[in-house]
Scaffold this active site. Structure first.
Site, PDB file in Angstrom:
ATOM      1  N   ASP A  19       1.044  -1.257  -0.073  1.00 15.93           N
ATOM      2  CA  ASP A  19       0.091  -0.169  -0.063  1.00 15.93           C
ATOM      3  C   ASP A  19       0.896   1.192  -0.064  1.00 15.93           C
ATOM      4  O   ASP A  19       2.033   1.304   0.088  1.00 15.93           O
ATOM      5  CB  ASP A  19      -0.842  -0.245   1.249  1.00 15.93           C
ATOM      6  CG  ASP A  19      -1.756   1.071   1.093  1.00 15.93           C
ATOM      7  OD1 ASP A  19      -2.458   1.465   0.243  1.00 15.93           O
ATOM      8  OD2 ASP A  19      -2.205   1.679   2.316  1.00 15.93           O
ATOM      9  N   ASP A  21      -0.633   4.888   0.880  1.00 14.89           N
ATOM     10  CA  ASP A  21      -0.911   5.761   2.199  1.00 14.89           C
ATOM     11  C   ASP A  21      -0.863   5.278   3.533  1.00 14.89           C
ATOM     12  O   ASP A  21      -1.412   4.246   3.659  1.00 14.89           O
ATOM     13  CB  ASP A  21      -2.507   6.286   2.048  1.00 14.89           C
ATOM     14  CG  ASP A  21      -2.630   7.307   0.676  1.00 14.89           C
ATOM     15  OD1 ASP A  21      -2.043   8.473   0.786  1.00 14.89           O
ATOM     16  OD2 ASP A  21      -3.161   6.995  -0.231  1.00 14.89           O
TER      17      ASP A  21
END
Length: 275
Positions: A19, A21
Site C-alpha cells: 500500500d 498511504d
C-alpha cells in the site's frame, strides 16, 4: 501467527506488494523508514509493486511524488483503484457507455481512457471515489441515478485516510452514505477485493508463496493479501488498528519497514515490466 517481536524469522521474500498511504507516506509527508527500506530492496534486486486504493492520483503522479522523496520507480509499478475501476466497467459491463463519476480528475481520466463517456445525463453507472469537493448536488445525482437502475461501483471502502496531522474521511465514507440512501450495495474494486493484488502479482512475475503484502489497514490491505494467498505484514504507521475477530489477522506486525529482512540472496531477478 502474528509476530510482534523485532527479531522475526522472516520467510523467503522474493517480491513485495505494498500500500502507499500510511505505509510510504502520510498525507504529503514521506515516511523516512519506508523510503529507506524500499531503496534497500530495490538495490538488492527485489521487485515490488504498489497497489493503492487512492483514486486521486495517476501512476505518473505517484512516480513523481516518490522521486521527490528519493525513490525512483516506473509507472508500471503502481496499480490504482481508478484504473482498476475503469477496467472492471469495461470487462464486466461492456454494454455500458455513460458513467457518472464522483471523484478526482484521475478517476474521470481513467474512465475516458477506456472509451467511456463521463456524464450526469441518464448515466448507466455511478463510479465513486474520493472527492474532496463533494457536494449535496453530486450525492443527489448519484442517488437518483442508482434508484433509476444505474450500476453502483466504488473504488474502495476506506473510511479513514492518514494525513500528516491526523486523519480525514476516505472514499468509503461517502460511498456508505449513498449506499444507505439507496439501499444498494456497490461493487468495490479496491482492497479488500483482490483485482489490484492479482494485477500487481502479474507485473512482478513472482510466486504467490514468496510474495508479501504490506499495508496499514487490516480491513482492506491485510484482507486483500490474505484472500490472494500472500503472507501479510501490518505496519503501524498509518490508520490505528481496531480489533475485529471476524477479520483475518496479519501474519506479522511491525512498527517500521526497517524490520522486514529481505536477503539479497533470496531476491528474484525482476522480469521486464510492462510500460
Amino acid at each position: 501467527m502474528v509476530s510482534l517481536s523485532s527479531k522475526i524469522n522472516w520467510p523467503p521474500i522474493e517480491g513485495i506488494i505494498s500500500d502507499l498511504d500510511g505505509v510510504v507516506y502520510r498525507g504529503g509527508t514521506a515516511i523516512a523508514d519506508a523510503i529507506e527500506a524500499f531503496t534497500r530492496w530495490q538495490k538488492a534486486g527485489v521487485p515490488f509493486c504498489f497497489a493503492t486504493n487512492n483514486s486521486t492520483h495517476t501512476p505518473e503522479d505517484v512516480v513523481g511524488r516518490l522521486r521527490g522523496s528519493g525513490l525512483s520507480i516506473a509507472p508500471s509499478q503502481v496499480v490504482t483503484s481508478a484504473i482498476t475501476a475503469a477496467e472492471l466497467v469495461r470487462t464486466n459491463y461492456p454494454h455500458l457507455t455513460r458513467i457518472y463519476v464522483i471523484g478526482a480528475s484521475s478517476l474521470v481520466t481513467a474512465m475516458r481512457d477506456v472509451g467511456l463517456e463521463v456524464t450526469d445525463r441518464a448515466p448507466e453507472a455511478v463510479v465513486m471515489g474520493l472527492d474532496r469537493d463533494i457536494t449535496h448536488e453530486k450525492l443527489r445525482i448519484a442517488v437518483e441515478s442508482i434508484l433509476n437502475g444505474a450500476v453502483f461501483i466504488g473504488t474502495n471502502p476506506d473510511l479513514l485516510l492518514p494525513t500528516a496531522s491526523g486523519f480525514e474521511p476516505g472514499a468509503g465514507a461517502t460511498i456508505a452514505a449513498v449506499a444507505a440512501a439507496t439501499q444498494v450495495q456497490p461493487s468495490i474494486v479496491g482492497k479488500p477485493q483482490v483485482p489490484m493484488i492479482e494485477t500487481a502479482l502479474s507485473r512482478l512475475g513472482t510466486k504467490r508463496g514468496s510474495t508479501i503484502m504490506i499495508g496499514d489497514q487490516v480491513p482492506t490491505d491485510i484482507q486483500a493479501g490474505k484472500r490472494a494467498g500472500l503472507a501479510t505484514v501490518l505496519v503501524t504507521t498509518g490508520v490505528p488498528t481496531r480489533q475485529d475477530p471476524s477479520l483475518m489477522a496479519p501474519d506479522f506486525i511491525v512498527s517500521s519497514l526497517r524490520e522486514i529482512e529481505v536477503s539479497a540472496a533470496r531476491a528474484a531477478q525482476p522480469r521486464q515490466r510492462r510500460a
